[in-house]
Design an enzyme around this catalytic site. Structure first.
Site, PDB file in Angstrom:
ATOM      1  N   ILE A 112       0.827  -1.210   0.000  1.00  0.00           N
ATOM      2  CA  ILE A 112       0.000   0.000   0.000  1.00  0.00           C
ATOM      3  C   ILE A 112       0.858   1.256   0.000  1.00  0.00           C
ATOM      4  O   ILE A 112       0.750   2.112  -0.874  1.00  0.00           O
ATOM      5  CB  ILE A 112      -0.952   0.028   1.217  1.00  0.00           C
ATOM      6  CG1 ILE A 112      -1.882  -1.186   1.198  1.00  0.00           C
ATOM      7  CG2 ILE A 112      -1.761   1.320   1.230  1.00  0.00           C
ATOM      8  CD1 ILE A 112      -2.750  -1.302   2.444  1.00  0.00           C
ATOM      9  N   SER A 113       1.721   1.392   0.990  1.00  0.00           N
ATOM     10  CA  SER A 113       2.504   2.625   1.119  1.00  0.00           C
ATOM     11  C   SER A 113       3.706   2.368   2.009  1.00  0.00           C
ATOM     12  O   SER A 113       3.814   1.331   2.664  1.00  0.00           O
ATOM     13  CB  SER A 113       1.654   3.759   1.712  1.00  0.00           C
ATOM     14  OG  SER A 113       1.237   3.439   3.025  1.00  0.00           O
ATOM     15  N   SER A 114       4.620   3.346   2.039  1.00  0.00           N
ATOM     16  CA  SER A 114       5.792   3.244   2.900  1.00  0.00           C
ATOM     17  C   SER A 114       6.135   4.614   3.438  1.00  0.00           C
ATOM     18  O   SER A 114       5.651   5.637   2.954  1.00  0.00           O
ATOM     19  CB  SER A 114       6.984   2.670   2.129  1.00  0.00           C
ATOM     20  OG  SER A 114       7.381   3.561   1.109  1.00  0.00           O
ATOM     21  N   GLY A 115       6.968   4.627   4.453  1.00  0.00           N
ATOM     22  CA  GLY A 115       7.398   5.885   5.051  1.00  0.00           C
ATOM     23  C   GLY A 115       8.652   5.656   5.854  1.00  0.00           C
ATOM     24  O   GLY A 115       9.317   4.628   5.721  1.00  0.00           O
ATOM     25  N   THR A 116       8.974   6.604   6.714  1.00  0.00           N
ATOM     26  CA  THR A 116      10.186   6.479   7.518  1.00  0.00           C
ATOM     27  C   THR A 116      10.088   5.312   8.493  1.00  0.00           C
ATOM     28  O   THR A 116      11.099   4.766   8.916  1.00  0.00           O
ATOM     29  CB  THR A 116      10.431   7.776   8.301  1.00  0.00           C
ATOM     30  OG1 THR A 116       9.263   8.084   9.068  1.00  0.00           O
ATOM     31  CG2 THR A 116      10.718   8.934   7.353  1.00  0.00           C
ATOM     32  N   TYR A 117       8.867   4.917   8.859  1.00  0.00           N
ATOM     33  CA  TYR A 117       8.659   3.840   9.825  1.00  0.00           C
ATOM     34  C   TYR A 117       8.853   2.463   9.199  1.00  0.00           C
ATOM     35  O   TYR A 117       9.240   1.515   9.870  1.00  0.00           O
ATOM     36  CB  TYR A 117       7.229   3.921  10.378  1.00  0.00           C
ATOM     37  CG  TYR A 117       6.185   3.891   9.288  1.00  0.00           C
ATOM     38  CD1 TYR A 117       5.750   2.689   8.746  1.00  0.00           C
ATOM     39  CD2 TYR A 117       5.657   5.077   8.770  1.00  0.00           C
ATOM     40  CE1 TYR A 117       4.827   2.655   7.731  1.00  0.00           C
ATOM     41  CE2 TYR A 117       4.733   5.057   7.751  1.00  0.00           C
ATOM     42  CZ  TYR A 117       4.317   3.842   7.233  1.00  0.00           C
ATOM     43  OH  TYR A 117       3.399   3.822   6.203  1.00  0.00           O
ATOM     44  N   GLY A 118       8.521   2.303   7.919  1.00  0.00           N
ATOM     45  CA  GLY A 118       8.535   0.992   7.290  1.00  0.00           C
ATOM     46  C   GLY A 118       7.525   0.918   6.167  1.00  0.00           C
ATOM     47  O   GLY A 118       7.366   1.869   5.409  1.00  0.00           O
ATOM     48  N   ARG A 119       6.793  -0.216   6.084  1.00  0.00           N
ATOM     49  CA  ARG A 119       5.885  -0.432   4.976  1.00  0.00           C
ATOM     50  C   ARG A 119       4.525  -0.909   5.477  1.00  0.00           C
ATOM     51  O   ARG A 119       4.416  -1.507   6.538  1.00  0.00           O
ATOM     52  CB  ARG A 119       6.456  -1.482   4.019  1.00  0.00           C
ATOM     53  CG  ARG A 119       7.887  -1.266   3.650  1.00  0.00           C
ATOM     54  CD  ARG A 119       8.379  -2.306   2.663  1.00  0.00           C
ATOM     55  NE  ARG A 119       7.777  -2.101   1.352  1.00  0.00           N
ATOM     56  CZ  ARG A 119       8.180  -2.746   0.257  1.00  0.00           C
ATOM     57  NH1 ARG A 119       9.153  -3.631   0.322  1.00  0.00           N
ATOM     58  NH2 ARG A 119       7.597  -2.518  -0.905  1.00  0.00           N
ATOM     59  N   ASP A 238      -0.139  14.344  14.679  1.00  0.00           N
ATOM     60  CA  ASP A 238       0.156  14.277  13.244  1.00  0.00           C
ATOM     61  C   ASP A 238      -1.122  14.064  12.440  1.00  0.00           C
ATOM     62  O   ASP A 238      -1.168  13.236  11.532  1.00  0.00           O
ATOM     63  CB  ASP A 238       1.159  13.160  12.953  1.00  0.00           C
ATOM     64  CG  ASP A 238       1.785  13.288  11.559  1.00  0.00           C
ATOM     65  OD1 ASP A 238       1.786  14.412  11.008  1.00  0.00           O
ATOM     66  OD2 ASP A 238       2.262  12.279  11.021  1.00  0.00           O
TER      67      ASP A 238
END
EC number: 2.7.11.22
Length: 512
Positions: A112-119, A238
């Protein structure tokens, strides 16, 4: 039985059944003193028989005095130290498991998506556990062919601790936590849409506004979820459209509590260890001006920004984020503050008595007062600037609001035009102004906002934000070519299918 919220804030008995006790108003949640839980109240928190959550000033007194030192110490240990989560609590399905493989319980459909935290992956349940789920995999501390494990990040600990205790229809539900090969997997209920995607859909040609009843329902559900968090002394920190999930049945759910924190100690600075909180476009002015003892009011400002974005289909304060310098100090976000001033006017001591106590107060003198563009033609630029300086503290939010809701007819005042959004009327402006109040102590609380006449005038607020809509929103994009949940490499944070500038703040600029 209908499916609407009553003006008191409760949904019909279908949801707020009598077998669920009203949440007890805590001096400080008594559950904090128990090793079995972080929060005393795990039940729904509709607007109802509670006093408002007190908002504390820079040095305000608060519930810390109602809790003895021993309880405070036990609470801090309970919150700060990770621990296994017992099964069979709360909804009965959430638990911590370290001897099960995630792929044995779930069939991963895609990425779906990813970011600084993971996937984040979409998955289907196996072995008698039907349904769709979102699995959040935290990335290892150091990536490479062989992951290096040095511990659990502070953000992951916070999110696991809080999500395991929070149970409310407008907060995303954690199903379970799985630890496999030193990787943490958080399994959440799945939502087919997010608010960013819904807003983006309405910007497509022909551009069309989000229907007013949909906006009302979304805002009511967001405020209901926020009140529950704030009643339990949780700051989300956030809130933005990308973190707001929407199910196919129109239920709005606050997600991504990775930056959330408990706020039961008002004298304790919430600034330490968190140099920056809240995505720049939704960041409250007290944060931009360096406040360290911020309150739940920062979430309410973010909800005001989201409300404005639902109306206009674009961020109301779309600034550019300044980079940190070589010493890793947070610079004054001049560009973002200027975007706020352009619409809200310069903050003044009359509007915000504690303004002068903010660390960046002196920086306000470097900002330009807003120029009102609605004057007579032929005025010289210099005279415009002089007039702007004389009215530097005057807000143009009301003009912005009526221009926005009447944009299809060209009207600029109350009651003009026949735009679909015109039905939101003066009460819509009053709610927006209350959420975007400069002074955090005067800003609307979630509980007060739920009682606002905006929600009790016109059609009843529906518990389904899609009720009556002919529009079919596309589901969240899922990449089925990338369904290996065991991979350690991570792509960038961008999600395909949506414009970059709607996902994150614009290009960062170096402040001098």
């Amino acid at each position: 039985m209908n499916n609407h919220y009553h003006p008191t804030g409760h949904r019909d008995a279908k949801t707020y059944a009598g077998d669920r006790p009203w949440p007890q108003w805590p001096g400080v949640p008594s559950g904090l003193s128990s090793s079995s839980g972080l929060l005393q109240n795990r039940y729904y928190a509709p607007a109802g028989p509670f006093p408002l959550l007190p908002y504390f000033g820079e040095l305000g007194a608060g519930p810390d005095t109602a809790m003895n030192q021993a309880k405070r110490q036990r609470a801090e240990v309970s919150y700060q130290q990770p621990r296994p989560y017992p099964t069979g609590r709360g909804t009965g399905s959430m638990g911590y498991q370290s001897k099960v493989r995630v792929t044995d319980k779930y069939k991963v459909v895609g990425f779906i998506s990813s970011g600084t935290y993971g996937r984040v992956y979409k998955a289907l349940g196996r072995h008698g556990q039907p349904g769709e789920f979102a699995i959040k995999k935290f990335k290892p501390d150091k990536e490479g062919e062989q992951a290096s494990y040095t511990g659990i990040s502070q953000s992951a600990v916070r999110e696991m601790a809080l999500c395991s205790e929070l149970h409310h229809p407008n907060v995303i539900r954690l199903v379970e936590i799985i630890l496999e090969d030193k990787c943490i997997f958080m399994v959440f209920e799945y939502a087919e849409h997010d608010l960013l995607q819904i807003i983006h859909h309405h910007t497509q040609q022909p551009r069309h506004p989000i229907p007013p009843n949909t906006i009302k329902s979304i805002m009511f559900q967001l405020l209901n979820g926020c009140q529950y968090l704030h009643t339990n002394w949780v700051l989300h920190r956030d809130l933005k459209p990308a973190n707001i999930m929407v199910t196919s049945s129109g239920e709005v759910k606050i997600g991504d509590l990775g930056l959330a924190r408990l706020s039961y100690k008002p004298l304790h600075s919430l600034y330490g260890g968190d140099k920056v909180v809240v995505t720049i476009w939704y960041r409250a002015p007290e944060l931009l001006l360096g406040s360290r003892h911020y309150t739940p009011a920062i979430d309410m400002w973010a909800l005001g920004c989201i409300f404005a974005e639902l109306l206009s289909l674009r961020p109301i304060f779309k600034g550019e984020e300044a980079k940190m310098d070589s010493k890793k100090t947070v610079p004054f976000q001049r560009n973002q503050m200027q975007k706020i001033v352009d619409i809200m006017g310069l903050p003044t001591k009359e509007r915000w008595p504690l303004l002068t106590s903010t660390t960046e107060y002196s920086q306000l003198s470097t900002l330009q007062p807003p120029i009102h563009h609605g004057g007579h033609h032929g005025h010289h630029y210099q005279s415009q600037r002089q007039a702007a300086a004389a009215n530097a503290g005057v807000s143009h939010l009301e003009k912005w609001y009526y221009n926005t809701i009447n944009q299809q007819t060209g009207g600029s005042g109350p009651g003009s035009g026949t735009s679909p959004l015109a039905s939101l009327g003066a009460e819509g402006y009053k709610l927006l102004a209350g959420l975007l109040e400069y002074d955090p102590q005067r800003r609307l609380t979630a509980a007060a906002a739920l009682q606002h006449p905006f929600f009790s005038t016109g059609d009843p607020v529906s518990a389904n934000c899609f009720e009556g809509l002919k529009t079919e929103y596309p589901h969240r994009r899922v990449s089925q070519d990338d369904n290996d949940i065991r991979t350690s490499s991570l792509p960038g944070t961008k999600r395909s299918g949506l414009p970059d500038d709607s996902l994150r703040p614009g290009k960062r600029v170096k402040e001098g």
